[in-house]
Design a protein around this motif. Structure first.
Motif, short mmCIF file in Angstrom:
data_model
loop_
_atom_site.label_atom_id
_atom_site.label_comp_id
_atom_site.label_asym_id
_atom_site.label_seq_id
_atom_site.Cartn_x
_atom_site.Cartn_y
_atom_site.Cartn_z
N ASN A 1 0.83 -1.20 0.00
CA ASN A 1 0.00 0.00 0.00
C ASN A 1 0.87 1.26 0.00
O ASN A 1 0.61 2.20 -0.75
CB ASN A 1 -0.93 -0.01 1.22
CG ASN A 1 -1.96 1.09 1.16
OD1 ASN A 1 -2.44 1.45 0.09
ND2 ASN A 1 -2.29 1.63 2.31
N ASP A 2 1.92 1.27 0.82
CA ASP A 2 2.83 2.41 0.86
C ASP A 2 3.53 2.60 -0.48
O ASP A 2 3.65 3.73 -0.98
CB ASP A 2 3.89 2.24 1.96
CG ASP A 2 3.30 2.34 3.36
OD1 ASP A 2 2.18 2.89 3.50
OD2 ASP A 2 3.96 1.87 4.31
N ASP B 1 3.37 5.81 -3.12
CA ASP B 1 4.56 6.45 -3.68
C ASP B 1 4.50 6.50 -5.20
O ASP B 1 4.82 7.52 -5.82
CB ASP B 1 5.83 5.72 -3.24
CG ASP B 1 6.12 5.88 -1.76
OD1 ASP B 1 5.55 6.80 -1.12
OD2 ASP B 1 6.92 5.07 -1.22
N VAL B 2 4.07 5.39 -5.80
CA VAL B 2 3.95 5.35 -7.26
C VAL B 2 2.90 6.35 -7.73
O VAL B 2 3.11 7.06 -8.72
CB VAL B 2 3.60 3.91 -7.73
CG1 VAL B 2 3.19 3.90 -9.18
CG2 VAL B 2 4.76 2.97 -7.48
N ASP B 3 1.80 6.44 -7.02
CA ASP B 3 0.75 7.38 -7.38
C ASP B 3 1.26 8.82 -7.31
O ASP B 3 0.97 9.63 -8.20
CB ASP B 3 -0.46 7.20 -6.45
CG ASP B 3 -1.66 7.98 -6.90
OD1 ASP B 3 -1.96 7.98 -8.10
OD2 ASP B 3 -2.32 8.60 -6.03
N GLY C 1 1.65 11.53 -10.46
CA GLY C 1 1.15 12.90 -10.44
C GLY C 1 2.23 13.90 -10.81
O GLY C 1 2.00 14.83 -11.60
N LYS C 2 3.43 13.71 -10.27
CA LYS C 2 4.54 14.60 -10.61
C LYS C 2 4.89 14.48 -12.09
O LYS C 2 5.17 15.49 -12.76
CB LYS C 2 5.76 14.26 -9.76
CG LYS C 2 5.61 14.62 -8.30
CD LYS C 2 6.82 14.16 -7.50
CE LYS C 2 6.61 14.37 -6.02
NZ LYS C 2 7.74 13.84 -5.23
N SER C 3 4.88 13.26 -12.60
CA SER C 3 5.19 13.04 -14.01
C SER C 3 4.19 13.72 -14.92
O SER C 3 4.55 14.29 -15.95
CB SER C 3 5.24 11.55 -14.33
OG SER C 3 6.25 10.91 -13.59
#
Length: 78
Positions: A26-27, A31-33, A37-39
């Motif tokens: 989940n963590d 982090d991937v999410d 968003g930054k990408s």
């Protein structure tokens, strides 16, 4: 009875390990999410910059063509 208790403890231990694995997954997913968003923001900025550069290049080409036409006009008229 002791065997049942040992089995229960073993199951509880397995469940605890599975819970830890799920929490870690989940963590990692969060982090991937965040990175996605930054990408997206970076890609949006790159697309805007690319469009702006296309307009600038088009304007420069138009100005160069205009300058060539002015030079040709003065060369043939005078």
């Amino acid at each position: 009875m002791l065997e049942t208790e040992e089995l229960g403890v073993s199951i509880m231990h397995d469940l605890h390990q599975q819970r830890q694995s799920l929490l870690h997954a989940n963590d990692t997913l969060h982090d991937v999410d965040d990175n996605i968003g930054k990408s997206r923001k970076i890609m949006g900025a790159m697309v805007r910059r690319m469009d702006r550069n296309k307009w600038i290049i088009g304007l420069l080409i138009a100005l160069l063509v205009l300058a060539i036409l002015v030079v040709l006009y003065f060369k043939f008229v005078h």
